[in-house]
Every structure is written in structure tokens, then in C-alpha cells.
Design a protein around this motif. Structure first.
Motif, short mmCIF file in Angstrom:
data_model
loop_
_atom_site.label_atom_id
_atom_site.label_comp_id
_atom_site.label_asym_id
_atom_site.label_seq_id
_atom_site.Cartn_x
_atom_site.Cartn_y
_atom_site.Cartn_z
N LYS A 150 -41.63 22.00 -32.09
CA LYS A 150 -40.70 22.80 -31.29
C LYS A 150 -40.29 22.02 -30.04
O LYS A 150 -39.10 21.97 -29.69
N ILE A 153 -37.95 19.12 -30.95
CA ILE A 153 -36.60 19.57 -31.30
C ILE A 153 -35.82 19.89 -30.03
O ILE A 153 -34.66 19.50 -29.88
N ALA A 156 -34.79 16.68 -28.24
CA ALA A 156 -33.71 15.98 -28.95
C ALA A 156 -32.38 16.69 -28.73
O ALA A 156 -31.35 16.05 -28.50
N ALA A 157 -32.39 18.02 -28.78
CA ALA A 157 -31.16 18.80 -28.61
C ALA A 157 -30.59 18.60 -27.21
O ALA A 157 -29.38 18.55 -27.02
N PHE A 160 -30.02 14.07 -26.83
CA PHE A 160 -29.09 13.31 -27.68
C PHE A 160 -28.83 14.07 -28.98
O PHE A 160 -29.35 13.71 -30.04
N PRO A 161 -28.03 15.14 -28.91
CA PRO A 161 -27.81 15.98 -30.10
C PRO A 161 -27.07 15.27 -31.23
O PRO A 161 -26.90 15.84 -32.30
N LEU A 162 -26.65 14.04 -30.98
CA LEU A 162 -25.96 13.27 -32.02
C LEU A 162 -26.95 12.81 -33.10
O LEU A 162 -26.56 12.40 -34.18
N VAL A 163 -28.22 12.87 -32.78
CA VAL A 163 -29.24 12.36 -33.70
C VAL A 163 -29.57 13.41 -34.77
O VAL A 163 -29.30 14.60 -34.60
N GLU A 164 -30.11 12.92 -35.89
CA GLU A 164 -30.52 13.82 -36.95
C GLU A 164 -32.04 13.72 -37.10
O GLU A 164 -32.56 12.61 -37.11
N LEU A 165 -32.70 14.86 -37.18
CA LEU A 165 -34.16 14.84 -37.33
C LEU A 165 -34.51 15.12 -38.78
O LEU A 165 -34.01 16.06 -39.38
N ILE A 263 -28.16 11.69 -22.87
CA ILE A 263 -26.72 11.92 -23.07
C ILE A 263 -25.95 11.76 -21.76
O ILE A 263 -24.82 11.27 -21.74
#
Lengths: 390, 79
Positions: A150, A153, A156-157, A160-165, A263
Motif C-alpha cells: 500500500k 503504491i 509511486a502514484a 511518478f504515475p507514468l510508471v507501471e507496477l 514528478i
């Protein structure tokens, strides 16, 4: 008993009955030696102290409940039953459960493994892989239900929300956890679109964190093609995973911060670019327009223009001269013409006619000689005041 | 699984922008080339900004057969 003769089997049977009857569900403390984990999953080892040694077994179904992998030299408390194996005539401790004899035992095992792996060069700084600055996909090895996930996540959000987890679920504590961690890391390594892996879990006791001190976990991290960030427990917790990983993060949140760019910094860079590029292009334009001005003022451009102007002047001058001369000539001719006009008017035929001369015409032709005159034909006589026909 | 290659990764875009910035600073670069670079840079930086502004975190879960399943946030329980 003294006079009774027993066969070996009968004796062994008596021993077996006696020993197994009296030594069931016993707890024994001792140091592990000669530990072997067989391919079948069963464990074979000895327990010893300064004065004695005893063979031990621990079947797969039981050893899968032990949260740590025993190592030689570790002092443990084993609970189990004594069994006799008649074909070999020996006895052994059939272990049902095992725990470290004290927290110091785990610590000692930790230090021992750490030294071993270190001597193999597995912690060397030179072999550590760089963590990419702008990952497209981050693999996460942790428990699905955990707070660590949690936290990661939400970091990351935010950053750098451009990333994929891509989460590769595993269990992170208790028996068998190490195997699932190993498997999850291997799974992620089968893909070729993962830029970095974060392996970790939240805080807990040394027992909870133990899977990350297991040799199999250390070795899979070491051989991972993809860079690995280890994030186990809190700031103060150090595990073998931390040492062997390409980067150690104090917490899972911190691991995600290390794995992602901020970001706001990226926005800063982009805005700075927009500003700098505009300034730079303005200065390029300025330099170019100065160049054009300089060129226009240069001798190369000015010289032909000057030449043109000079010639223009010459032409103007010559034209003026020409006009002047023509006018002079015209005047001259005009006066000559008036003299000639006078002469012509003196010679004018009409004046002659006025004096009494007559012009004779026959068949529209002037008769200038007597022999031209044809008798009996009309003749046209022209006087100064008109014509008559005779 | 086939690798899904994104045409231009974000990192490559940023690298290109840095490159353009350096080239524009170079006074030997011609006017036409500079303007072409400038236009490319402006386009690229605006694309990056819009990518960032519209980004939404994607999360998936890996199954043992390497296929992905969407991840639901309510799979996480509060401790």
C-alpha cells in the motif's frame, strides 16, 4: 534375562519398544552439524554437544513448518520422538519441530552466512547494477495484503504515475516464504520489460524478517538480471537481502522513492527547457539579424550601389547635355526653315499666275511645250482665280 | 510474451531535450537548423508535460503463468 538367549532381532525389538516408549515427545537442545537437505525435501543432521552426538531426521511435512533453514553450528531446540531403525541397529531423533535455542543463534547464523557470501564476492560494490532513473515498469515482490505494498503504491502514484507496477505476489514471513520470494523474483526475470525489482516487506520481529536472511533468497537476488532494491522492515533492520541487493532501502516507501523520479523535478526540468530554449532561439535570431544588417552595410553590398548611383549621375548629366544640344539645333533649323519658306513663297506658282501667266492642262497633264498640245481636244486653263475649260 | 516496445520512452524524450538544449547553445549551429531544433524541442517538451499530467498509475498482478491480472486496491487490508 540372564539365561535367556535372544536373537538380534528380538533384542532390537525390545530396545526399540523400550526407547520409543520412554523417549517420545522429548525436547533436546544441541548444536547442528552435518546438516543435509535432501532432494526429496527431508532433512538429515546431527545434534551434538561437547560430550555426545545423536542422529536426527526431519521429514518434509514437518520441516516445511520451520521458518528458518538450519545451518551447521546453530544451536537449536528440537522436539520429537526417538526411533530405532532395526536394519542398521541405530537410533535417531525423529524431529517434529525446531526452533533456535535463543535469538543469538539466529544472529550467529546471520553473521556466518553474511561472511560466507561476502567472501564469495556477492556484496562487492563493483557488481552492483545501476537503478534506472526513469523506469517504465517496476516489479514488486511482496505480500498482496501488506501495508508495505500500500505504501509503495501511494509513493509511486504521487512521485511518478507514468510508471507501471507489476506485482509478483509472495509470502514474506514464516515457513516456505523464502521459496515464494525466490519464485517471484525468477518470474519477473522471465519478462523482458521490467526495469527494476523491489523486494520487501514492512517491519517485524527477527523471525518475521528471516526469509530475507535465507541463502536461497540471497542467491536469487544475486543472479537477478534485473536490478533489485531490497527494502525489509525498518531503517534499523539489516538483512542478507540488503547486502546482496543492488541497492538497500531503509523501508518499502523509501525503496519506491529511490526507484522513481520526482514528478515535480521532471516538470521543473521541462519548464526550464521551455524557458532556456526560447531564450536560446531568441539569441540565435538576434545574432542572425545582426549578421544580415552587417551584411547589408558591408562594402561588398555598398560598392555596387555606389557604382550604380555614380553612373546614374553620369547618365543624368549626359541626358541634360543631349537635350540642350538638340534644342539648340532645333532653333537653328527653325530659323533656316523660315528663310526657306520665304524663298518658296517668292517662287510660289500662284504669284506667277497673278502676273498673267496661265497653266494649261490636257488629260490632267500639264502642257509645258507647244508640240505637246493637241488641237480640237479640251484644254484646261488655270488662272490665278480659277479654271476654265475650252 | 512479446515485448511491448513503446515508440519513445519518457527517458529517451528527456535525453533528446537535453541534447537539443546543448545544440541550441552552440553558436555554430545554423539558423534553419536551430529553428528546426527549437520546434522539435517545444513539441517534445509539451508532449512530455501532457504525458505527466495525464498519467495514471497502472498496477497489475503477475500470475504463475506470467500472465497479468488487474490489481484491485481493496486487495490490501489495513493492518
Amino acid at each position: 534375562m540372564e539365561n535367556q538367549i535372544l536373537t538380534v532381532s528380538e533384542l532390537t525389538k525390545e530396545i526399540k519398544y523400550s526407547l520409543e516408549e520412554n523417549f517420545s515427545r522429548i525436547s533436546v537442545i544441541g548444536e547442528i552439524s552435518n546438516f543435509k537437505s535432501h532432494i526429496s525435501g527431508h532433512w538429515y543432521f546431527n545434534l551434538k554437544d561437547s560430550g555426545a552426538v545423536i542422529n536426527c531426521t526431519m521429514w518434509k511435512g514437518f520441516n516445511s513448518q520451520v521458518y528458518f533453514t538450519p545451518a551447521d553450528g546453530m544451536k537449536v531446540i528440537v522436539n520429537g520422538n526417538l526411533t530405532v531403525y532395526p536394519p542398521r541397529g541405530n537410533y535417531q531423533l525423529d524431529s517434529r519441530s525446531m526452533k533456535p535455542a535463543g535469538e543469538g543463534e539466529l544472529q550467529a547464523a546471520f553473521e556466518k552466512l553474511k561472511q560466507k557470501l561476502k567472501s564469495e564476492g556477492m556484496f562487492d560494490e563493483e557488481i552492483k547494477k545501476a537503478i534506472p532513473a526513469f523506469p517504465q515498469r517496476i516489479g514488486i515482490v511482496t505480500a498482496i495484503g501488506g501495508a508495505a505494498l500500500k505504501d509503495m503504491i501511494s509513493v509511486a502514484a504521487r512521485r511518478f504515475p507514468l510508471v507501471e507496477l507489476v506485482i509478483s505476489p509472495s509470502s514474506v514471513q514464516g515457513a516456505g516464504a523464502a521459496d515464494t520470494i525466490v519464485n517471484s523474483i525468477k518470474q519477473l526475470n522471465k519478462r523482458n520489460d521490467i526495469d527494476v525489482i523491489i523486494v520487501g516487506r514492512g517491519g517485524g520481529s527477527i523471525e518475521d524478517l528471516w526469509p530475507f536472511n535465507e541463502e536461497i533468497v540471497a542467491r536469487v537476488i544475486y543472479s537477478s538480471r534485473i536490478p533489485v532494491i531490497s527494502a525489509v522492515g525498518h531503517e534499523v533492520d539489516f538483512t542478507i537481502s540488503d547486502f546482496v541487493a543492488d541497492l538497500r532501502a531503509p523501508t518499502p516507501s523509501a525503496a519506491m522513492e529511490l526507484a522513481t523520479p520526482d514528478i515535480n523535478e521532471v516538470f521543473g526540468f521541462l519548464n526550464e527547457f521551455l524557458y532556456n530554449a526560447s531564450t536560446q532561439i531568441e539569441s540565435v535570431l538576434e545574432t542572425s539579424s545582426e549578421g544580415i544588417k552587417r551584411f547589408l552595410n558591408s562594402y561588398a553590398i555598398r560598392y555596387p550601389l555606389d557604382q550604380v548611383r555614380k553612373n546614374q549621375q553620369k547618365i543624368d548629366h549626359l541626358t541634360g547635355y543631349l537635350v540642350q544640344n538638340i534644342e539648340k539645333k532645333m532653333l537653328l533649323y527653325r530659323s533656316k526653315l523660315s528663310v526657306l519658306n520665304k524663298t518658296i513663297s517668292v517662287l510660289d506658282i500662284n504669284n506667277t499666275l497673278k502676273r498673267g501667266f496661265v497653266l494649261v492642262k490636257q488629260n490632267s497633264k500639264y502642257i509645258t511645250k507647244a508640240k505637246q498640245f493637241i488641237k480640237n481636244e479640251d484644254a484646261e486653263l488655270q488662272f490665278s482665280d480659277g479654271e476654265i475649260i475650252i | 510474451m512479446a515485448k511491448k516496445k513503446i515508440k519513445n520512452s519518457f527517458e529517451e524524450d528527456l535525453k533528446r531535450l537535453e541534447e537539443i538544449s546543448d545544440l541550441l547553445e552552440n553558436e555554430d549551429y545554423g539558423l534553419d537548423d536551430s529553428i528546426t531544433l527549437f520546434e522539435e524541442g517545444i513539441k517534445l517538451s509539451k508532449l512530455c508535460i501532457s504525458k505527466l499530467k495525464n498519467a495514471e498509475l497502472k498496477i497489475s498482478k503477475l500470475k504463475t503463468d506470467l500472465s497479468e491480472t488487474p490489481f484491485e486496491m481493496d486487495e490490501i487490508q489495513e493492518d
